[in-house]
Design an enzyme around this catalytic site. Structure first.
Site, mmCIF file in Angstrom:
data_model
loop_
_atom_site.group_PDB
_atom_site.id
_atom_site.type_symbol
_atom_site.label_atom_id
_atom_site.label_comp_id
_atom_site.label_asym_id
_atom_site.label_seq_id
_atom_site.Cartn_x
_atom_site.Cartn_y
_atom_site.Cartn_z
ATOM 1 N N THR A 40 45.258 48.748 47.618
ATOM 2 C CA THR A 40 46.500 49.282 47.678
ATOM 3 C C THR A 40 47.457 48.915 46.518
ATOM 4 O OG1 THR A 40 47.123 47.642 49.077
ATOM 5 C CG2 THR A 40 46.511 49.530 50.179
ATOM 6 N N HIS A 45 47.844 39.549 45.543
ATOM 7 C CA HIS A 45 48.957 38.435 45.455
ATOM 8 C C HIS A 45 48.288 37.200 46.524
ATOM 9 C CE1 HIS A 45 49.785 39.689 49.835
ATOM 10 N NE2 HIS A 45 49.944 40.976 49.362
ATOM 11 N N HIS A 48 46.726 37.408 49.998
ATOM 12 C CA HIS A 48 45.258 37.866 49.904
ATOM 13 C C HIS A 48 44.396 36.683 49.727
ATOM 14 C CE1 HIS A 48 46.806 41.966 48.193
ATOM 15 N NE2 HIS A 48 46.257 42.087 49.507
ATOM 16 N N LYS A 82 51.347 46.915 60.036
ATOM 17 C CA LYS A 82 52.207 47.804 59.525
ATOM 18 C C LYS A 82 52.858 48.633 60.713
ATOM 19 C CE LYS A 82 51.309 47.189 55.391
ATOM 20 N NZ LYS A 82 52.428 46.551 54.343
ATOM 21 N N ARG A 86 51.236 54.440 56.120
ATOM 22 C CA ARG A 86 51.399 54.008 54.399
ATOM 23 C C ARG A 86 51.466 55.255 53.536
ATOM 24 N NH1 ARG A 86 48.914 49.013 53.271
ATOM 25 N NH2 ARG A 86 48.200 47.878 54.927
ATOM 26 N N GLN A 172 35.915 50.635 59.018
ATOM 27 C CA GLN A 172 35.528 49.431 58.623
ATOM 28 C C GLN A 172 34.396 48.895 59.546
ATOM 29 O OE1 GLN A 172 38.850 46.635 58.260
ATOM 30 N NE2 GLN A 172 37.809 44.975 59.266
ATOM 31 N N ASP A 193 45.125 39.461 61.747
ATOM 32 C CA ASP A 193 45.698 40.952 61.993
ATOM 33 C C ASP A 193 44.187 41.775 62.010
ATOM 34 O OD1 ASP A 193 45.113 40.884 59.414
ATOM 35 O OD2 ASP A 193 47.042 42.356 58.925
ATOM 36 N N LYS A 230 57.793 34.762 56.556
ATOM 37 C CA LYS A 230 56.400 34.993 56.173
ATOM 38 C C LYS A 230 55.983 34.223 54.823
ATOM 39 C CE LYS A 230 53.217 38.864 55.477
ATOM 40 N NZ LYS A 230 53.059 40.241 55.553
ATOM 41 N N LYS A 233 56.371 35.162 50.201
ATOM 42 C CA LYS A 233 57.174 36.082 49.623
ATOM 43 C C LYS A 233 58.539 35.156 49.030
ATOM 44 C CE LYS A 233 55.820 39.969 51.222
ATOM 45 N NZ LYS A 233 55.333 41.062 50.067
ATOM 46 N N THR A 234 58.874 35.578 47.914
ATOM 47 C CA THR A 234 60.076 35.100 47.205
ATOM 48 C C THR A 234 61.295 36.034 47.017
ATOM 49 O OG1 THR A 234 59.530 35.756 44.962
ATOM 50 C CG2 THR A 234 58.429 33.605 46.058
#
Length: 420
Positions: A40, A45, A48, A82, A86, A172, A193, A230, A233-234
């Site tokens: 995606t 990041h 993952h 989500k 998307r 999947q 998830d 979470k 994240k920054t």
């Protein structure tokens, strides 16, 4: 100690579909297992990395990892986690992302030996599938009531879910069956998830291969920081594995700045240190938190794993220089990496008096009076050297490779000047 034993003490298992059966299988043979990622974006990041670190541990234990890049599923979009649909990407975007993510995976995983990684792309076995074949050969095996009960779908029923994303778990499941049949894959791992998608795949395999088919699923706990937010994240957004998006220095700093309440958990999840080594660091967190030994170790281990020895050395050198103020030994490239988020100005490559340069050329100082006062008080440094005279001449020769001049006011306020 089996790999499952190791994952247990690392507190890295959320759910298993058949704990006893998987333990028995792993003790009897080396298995093939897989984890997937949808392209995606053009880089992974650190979020993952969570399931893929588990895949790496299986590899180190002698098992064979298969990495699936979702060239097909990436065009659809996984509804897991989500709250809304998307935005679909073009096929060209998806395929370009596939190439970039594949290159990142090869760098992280050993591609050689009997248990080297096998890279696969689910676009290869879905691109020629017709709609009628999809409905007849696959759709018939999935009960809509069962699909609606899965959390990944149920959580979206109020806000709505398209038929496209609704079919994601079928795609999947097709992946798991294909890899079971063609790559002898018996275990799928993923984030918490992914439980609904994984169990859908297991149900599909048993319908196709019989109820005794040896296939298993394992998920990793949801990663949250001690403050409940979470992980990964920054203030600047995601922490990327691509060094062009998040520099190795920024990557190193992310891990170095972790909270004492989180660092031991991250050492368990992300490093390959032994239990004894992590326990020792945990003791230091409790007894000598000011030394931040655990954070330094975490930063070293992760930067080395993702970016390699040279990038780690640069990150540590920049960190030391920033802390001490002694930046003279840094290269121009290290200056660019370490100070990219500092206030930045531009100046021509010409000789100027320091006062004129600070005020008229770059505007770091608000007035000539203030510039003279700061120099007289010893508050300004240029390229790690204190400016001692108001008659100092700024020249391209006293810059970093005629590319950058670094001004520091006080102990911590830096300004980066690019010479153009």
């Amino acid at each position: 100690m089996t790999i499952i034993d190791e994952l247990t003490w690392r507190d890295a298992i959320n759910q298993q579909t058949d704990e006893e059966g998987l333990n028995k299988l792993i003790k009897s043979k080396k298995i093939s297992l897989y984890c997937g990622v949808d392209p995606t974006g053009d880089s992974m990041h650190i979020g993952h990395l969570i399931p893929f670190m588990i895949l790496k541990r299986f590899q180190l234990a002698g098992h064979r990892p298969v990495i699936l890049i979702g060239g097909a599923t990436g065009t659809i979009g996984d509804p897991s986690g989500k709250s809304e649909e998307r935005v679909l990407q073009t096929m060209e975007q998806v395929q370009d992302n596939v190439r970039k993510l594949s290159a990142q995976m090869v760098r992280l995983f050993d591609a050689g030996g009997s248990n080297g990684i096998k890279m696969v792309n689910n676009y290869d076995w879905t691109k020629d599938l017709s709609l009628l074949d999809f409905l007849r050969d696959y759709g018939k095996s999935f009960n809509v009531n069962t699909m609606l009960a899965k959390d990944i779908v149920a959580s979206r029923l109020e806000t709505g879910i398209s038929f496209t994303e609704f079919t994601y778990q079928i795609l999947q499941s097709m992946d798991f069956l294909h890899l079971y049949q063609h790559e002898d894959v018996q275990l799928q791992i993923g984030g918490a998830d992914q439980w609904g998608n994984i169990t859908a795949g297991l149900e599909f395999i048993r319908k196709q291969e019989g109820s005794e088919a040896q296939a298993y699923g394992l998920t990793i706990p949801l990663m949250l920081k001690a403050d409940g937010t979470k992980f990964g994240k920054t203030a600047g957004g995601a922490v990327w594995l691509d060094p062009e998006k998040t520099t190795p220095y920024e990557f190193y700093q992310f891990w170095l700045n972790q909270d004492d309440r989180d660092v031991v958990k991250y050492l368990n999840y992300f490093t390959f240190l032994t239990k004894e080594e992590i326990d020792s660091l945990a003791e230091k967190v409790a007894s000598e938190p000011h030394k931040r030994e655990a954070q330094k170790t975490l930063a070293r281990e992760m930067t080395l794993f993702v970016h390699g020895e040279t990038a780690l050395s640069d990150a540590e050198k920049i960190t030391t220089a920033l802390f001490s103020g002694d930046v003279k030994s840094l290269t121009a490239n290290q200056i660019e990496e370490g100070f990219k988020n500092m206030p930045t100005f531009e100046a021509p490559k010409e000789e100027r008096n320091i006062i004129e340069w600070l005020v008229d050329v770059v505007g770091i100082e608000p007035s000539r009076r203030q510039a003279r006062e700061d120099i007289t008080n010893g508050a300004l440094s240029m390229n790690g050297e204190k400016i001692t005279s108001v008659d100092t001449i700024v020249t391209p020769e006293n810059s970093f490779d005629e590319r950058f001049i670094l001004i520091r006011r006080g102990k911590k306020k830096y300004f980066l000047v690019k010479l153009v």
